[in-house]
Design a protein around this motif. Structure first.
Motif, PDB file in Angstrom:
ATOM      1  N   HIS B 379       4.498 -25.628 -42.071  1.00 33.12           N
ATOM      2  CA  HIS B 379       4.858 -27.005 -42.458  1.00 33.12           C
ATOM      3  C   HIS B 379       3.813 -27.639 -43.375  1.00 33.12           C
ATOM      4  O   HIS B 379       3.581 -28.850 -43.295  1.00 33.12           O
ATOM      5  N   SER B 380       3.148 -26.866 -44.224  1.00 31.25           N
ATOM      6  CA  SER B 380       2.070 -27.484 -45.004  1.00 31.25           C
ATOM      7  C   SER B 380       2.095 -27.035 -46.459  1.00 31.25           C
ATOM      8  O   SER B 380       2.698 -26.014 -46.815  1.00 31.25           O
ATOM      9  N   ALA B 381       1.407 -27.854 -47.272  1.00 30.92           N
ATOM     10  CA  ALA B 381       1.030 -27.439 -48.623  1.00 30.92           C
ATOM     11  C   ALA B 381      -0.487 -27.513 -48.676  1.00 30.92           C
ATOM     12  O   ALA B 381      -1.092 -28.484 -48.183  1.00 30.92           O
ATOM     13  N   THR B 382      -1.098 -26.494 -49.253  1.00 29.59           N
ATOM     14  CA  THR B 382      -2.553 -26.429 -49.283  1.00 29.59           C
ATOM     15  C   THR B 382      -3.020 -26.395 -50.732  1.00 29.59           C
ATOM     16  O   THR B 382      -2.417 -25.720 -51.574  1.00 29.59           O
ATOM     17  N   VAL B 383      -4.110 -27.127 -51.005  1.00 28.03           N
ATOM     18  CA  VAL B 383      -4.627 -27.260 -52.366  1.00 28.03           C
ATOM     19  C   VAL B 383      -6.001 -26.590 -52.436  1.00 28.03           C
ATOM     20  O   VAL B 383      -6.886 -26.886 -51.619  1.00 28.03           O
ATOM     21  N   PHE B 384      -6.179 -25.694 -53.406  1.00 31.05           N
ATOM     22  CA  PHE B 384      -7.440 -24.978 -53.594  1.00 31.05           C
ATOM     23  C   PHE B 384      -7.963 -25.230 -55.011  1.00 31.05           C
ATOM     24  O   PHE B 384      -7.197 -25.601 -55.908  1.00 31.05           O
ATOM     25  N   ALA B 385      -9.258 -24.983 -55.168  1.00 34.76           N
ATOM     26  CA  ALA B 385      -9.790 -24.947 -56.534  1.00 34.76           C
ATOM     27  C   ALA B 385      -9.093 -23.816 -57.279  1.00 34.76           C
ATOM     28  O   ALA B 385      -8.773 -22.778 -56.686  1.00 34.76           O
ATOM     29  N   ARG B 386      -8.884 -24.029 -58.573  1.00 32.20           N
ATOM     30  CA  ARG B 386      -8.150 -23.010 -59.346  1.00 32.20           C
ATOM     31  C   ARG B 386      -8.817 -21.640 -59.258  1.00 32.20           C
ATOM     32  O   ARG B 386      -8.155 -20.606 -59.259  1.00 32.20           O
ATOM     33  N   THR B 387     -10.135 -21.636 -59.161  1.00 31.42           N
ATOM     34  CA  THR B 387     -10.868 -20.366 -59.154  1.00 31.42           C
ATOM     35  C   THR B 387     -11.189 -19.882 -57.735  1.00 31.42           C
ATOM     36  O   THR B 387     -11.975 -18.946 -57.566  1.00 31.42           O
ATOM     37  N   ALA B 388     -10.615 -20.509 -56.738  1.00 31.72           N
ATOM     38  CA  ALA B 388     -10.903 -20.119 -55.345  1.00 31.72           C
ATOM     39  C   ALA B 388     -10.608 -18.643 -55.138  1.00 31.72           C
ATOM     40  O   ALA B 388      -9.659 -18.091 -55.702  1.00 31.72           O
ATOM     41  N   THR B 389     -11.421 -18.027 -54.293  1.00 34.73           N
ATOM     42  CA  THR B 389     -11.195 -16.616 -53.978  1.00 34.73           C
ATOM     43  C   THR B 389     -11.705 -16.333 -52.573  1.00 34.73           C
ATOM     44  O   THR B 389     -12.615 -17.009 -52.086  1.00 34.73           O
ATOM     45  N   GLY B 390     -11.099 -15.359 -51.927  1.00 35.46           N
ATOM     46  CA  GLY B 390     -11.518 -14.959 -50.587  1.00 35.46           C
ATOM     47  C   GLY B 390     -11.026 -15.903 -49.508  1.00 35.46           C
ATOM     48  O   GLY B 390     -10.019 -16.603 -49.672  1.00 35.46           O
ATOM     49  N   ASP B 391     -11.760 -15.931 -48.410  1.00 34.40           N
ATOM     50  CA  ASP B 391     -11.365 -16.718 -47.235  1.00 34.40           C
ATOM     51  C   ASP B 391     -12.012 -18.094 -47.318  1.00 34.40           C
ATOM     52  O   ASP B 391     -13.072 -18.338 -46.733  1.00 34.40           O
TER      53      ASP B 391
END
Lengths: 252, 429
Positions: B379-391
């Motif tokens: 039930h979610s939307a998650t926002v990451f940095a464009r360059t995010a990587t890994g855990d």
């Protein structure tokens, strides 16, 4: 090997297996009953010899060790343990069968019949591509093979049959349980119901029981299964994205 | 009594006797044994009409269903939005989410972040209801210039519906386009003003003019034995390099026959018996203007790719990076647009800190340097940095349900099974 579009699933209690059709890959997948996560199927029926065209639904006959598949204008029967590019043991196909665009089926291993949901051209009318079709339940001998006529045909206005989905049988009483949605094109079509016929019924006959109405909450039932131990009839409703369980001792 | 009345009585008696003869079961003590001859007439007989009693008796014999309207004793239903696809309107600062469970389009503030102790974030607006024609809504696109939302219906209504920025509640779409049954992904080429769709059921890609509506036909079709299309889902377009990217789950079969309409794919009714195959998942790349049985110019496929039920695609043209919502292993994979063969992703977001759960939607927001993911599983939307990587933990999370609530993920159930050994219900979706 599963697809996002799967319209049947059957549990074989004798051999503890789950069988699922993948119509996009024209394949029948068998999994262990305890499969979870990204488990590989234990067997896959697929290939040119299989003749599989559009295996949208199926049923298992664990008593006679067979998998029965509605296959557009035919019904194909495989050995339960068939795998790979397997040939069907039997094929019910031809003008006498009346099978056209078969959408679902169920096999009753006790009363020795296969019930096929199909479009049919009404008997007595010209049997060509211009003759309008209607929905029907065709009752075949379980061992039918080739171009054989059904034992009985249940079809007509009184049946209310239109767009038949998953079928189940209850062999101790000879019931055939039918989900039907009346149209695929409307989110909440009128006239939907779960119908219960006998495999001995014939002609333009109403179902013995008709489950529908506001209390039932049903909007577009596409799947049905029975839990005889608890006398329950369990329905998957496409529109509601829900599973609804009814206590329904009358049919058990 | 006139002779004609005698005749009528005689006929009625005969009909009643005949009915008794046919309806009484064998062994019944009351059997018809004789019929008296009709009295003499003057030769004039009236037209016969069935006796009202006989008609009523015949009707009573016709079976009437025992109609029941039982209340369910149990219902398995998820009453919370479940997000399939995502789009970001970087101009209006909105995140748009497809809710495939309740058939809604939800529009949130782009910077919304649901605190852990808060059950959910209210959207700015919800588009939902019978007038919207939104059902089994999967593919999603938002026009950055106009804010128009394009929503693809995968089943039932066979439409792509387009809503303006003011749309809210149960409103009709501004326009609707008849698309083939089983349409899943959408990409819009803003340079050439075209819309591209994947057709899941038919292993095809169709292209329409961007503003096509109603029954306007596609202008191009990719379908055939050499296309490599296999249960296609996500789609992205690179107008600069004239390329189309398509994510494939892997199930496929051949079709043969005469098309029903120009550029309309051959449906499952034209499947070649026994031609089905199960391929590893892939991303196939085509010339933008490819038609017919076009071979892909490249295919990304193999164990190093980690592709597993790849769903929505999003392409960053400036950096030539292709983002993949990788539903099967709860990850987001990033490939170079030029990758080919058994290529490992250049980056992958995956692991418990990410909270990714069956992600089927991804959108790279190049303006804000972020990537937004919709998760069918929680039930979610998650926002990451464009360059995010890994855990890595997401920068922000929009939740429609309390933290940790798993989605039931019952979507368009077409059947049900019962495992009597484990007392479990089996629901294919």
């Amino acid at each position: 090997m599963l697809a996002r579009t799967m319209h049947d699933i059957r549990y074989d209690a004798i051999h503890d297996e789950i069988v699922i059709p993948n119509q996009f890959a024209q394949a029948i997948l068998t999994f262990s009953g305890d499969a979870r996560g990204e488990a590989a199927p234990t067997r896959v029926i697929q290939g040119s010899a299989s003749q599989l065209t559009r295996p949208d639904r199926l049923d298992i006959d664990p008593v006679h060790n067979e998998i029965v598949v509605p296959n557009s204008d035919s019904v194909v029967v495989f050995a339960r343990e068939a795998t790979g590019n397997a040939k069907p043991l039997r094929v019910i196909r031809g003008p006498r069968t009346l099978i056209k665009g078969s959408s679902a089926l169920a096999v009753d291993p006790v009363n020795n019949v296969i019930i096929v949901a199909s479009q049919v051209r009404p008997p007595g009318r010209a049997q060509n591509n211009y003759t309008p079709t209607t929905n029907a339940l065709l009752v075949f001998d379980r061992t039918a093979d080739g171009d054989v006529a059904p034992l009985r045909v249940i079809t007509g206005e009184t049946t209310g049959l239109h767009i038949i989905n998953q079928l189940q049988v209850y062999p101790p009483k000879g019931w055939v349980i039918v989900t039907q949605t009346t149209t695929d094109l409307e989110p909440e079509p009128p006239g939907i119901f779960i119908g219960v016929w006998s495999y001995k019924d014939e002609g333009d006959v109403a179902p013995r029981w008709k489950i529908a109405g506001p209390n039932s909450r049903l909007k577009k039932p596409r799947g049905v299964v029975l839990n005889p131990k608890n006398k329950e009839l369990i329905v998957a409703d496409m529109r509601l994205n829900s599973v609804l369980t009814y206590y329904f001792p009358a049919i058990f | 009594m006139t002779s004609s009345r005698w005749v009528r009585h005689g006929v009625r008696l005969a009909v009643f006797a005949a009915v008794l003869f046919w309806v009484l079961p064998p062994g019944d003590p009351y059997r018809l044994v004789s019929v008296d001859p009709l009295p003499p007439t003057d030769g004039t007989a009236c037209e016969w009409s069935p006796h009202a009693g006989a008609v009523a008796y015949a009707q009573a014999l016709k079976r009437v269903s025992n109609t029941v309207d039982p209340t369910p004793i149990r219902v398995i239903h998820d009453d919370v939005a479940t997000f399939s696809a995502v789009a970001v309107d970087a101009v209006r600062n909105e995140i748009i989410l497809q809710d495939e469970n309740l058939y809604e389009i939800r529009v949130y503030d782009r910077t919304a972040n649901t605190p852990p102790n808060v059950p959910m974030t209210e959207p700015r607006r919800i588009i939902s209801g019978p007038k919207t024609d939104v059902e089994f809504n999967c593919g999603l696109y938002v026009d950055q210039a106009t804010g128009e939302i394009y929503s693809v219906n995968n089943d039932t209504t066979d439409k792509t519906v387009i809503f303006g920025t003011a749309a809210k509640g149960d409103v009709a779409p501004d326009r609707a386009l008849h698309t083939p049954h089983g349409t899943y992904g959408i990409a819009v080429d803003e340079v050439n003003k075209e819309m591209l769709f994947t057709i899941e059921h038919d292993n095809a890609v169709v292209t329409y003019p961007k503003f096509a509506k109603d029954e306007e036909p596609p202008i191009r079709l990719i379908q055939g034995d050499h296309t490599g299309l296999a249960d296609p889902h996500g789609i992205a377009v690179d107008p600069a390099r004239n390329l189309i990217f398509v994510a494939n789950h892997g199930s496929t079969h051949k079709v043969a026959g005469k098309p029903q309409a120009p550029n309309w794919p051959l449906t499952r009714s034209f499947a070649v018996p026994g031609s089905g195959q199960l391929w590893p998942p892939s991303i196939t790349v085509y010339e933008r203007t490819a038609v017919g049985d076009a071979r892909p110019v490249r295919t990304i496929q193999g164990p190093l790719t980690r592709l597993n039920w790849p769903a929505q695609l999003s392409y960053d043209a400036a950096r030539d990076e292709l983002f993949v919502a990788n539903d099967g292993d709860s990850s987001v994979l990033v490939f170079r647009g030029s990758d080919s063969g058994n290529a490992a992703p250049v980056r992958a977001i995956k692991g418990p800190k990410t909270t990714l759960s069956n992600p089927t939607g991804v959108w790279v927001d190049v303006k804000n340097d972020e990537v937004v993911v919709s998760n069918m599983g929680n039930h979610s939307a998650t926002v990451f940095a464009r360059t995010a990587t890994g855990d890595v933990a997401p920068l922000r999370t929009i939740r429609a349900a309390p933290l940790g609530k798993k989605a039931l993920a019952i979507g368009n159930p077409g059947a049900i099974g019962y495992d009597s050994k484990r007392d479990e219900l089996l629901v294919p979706n």
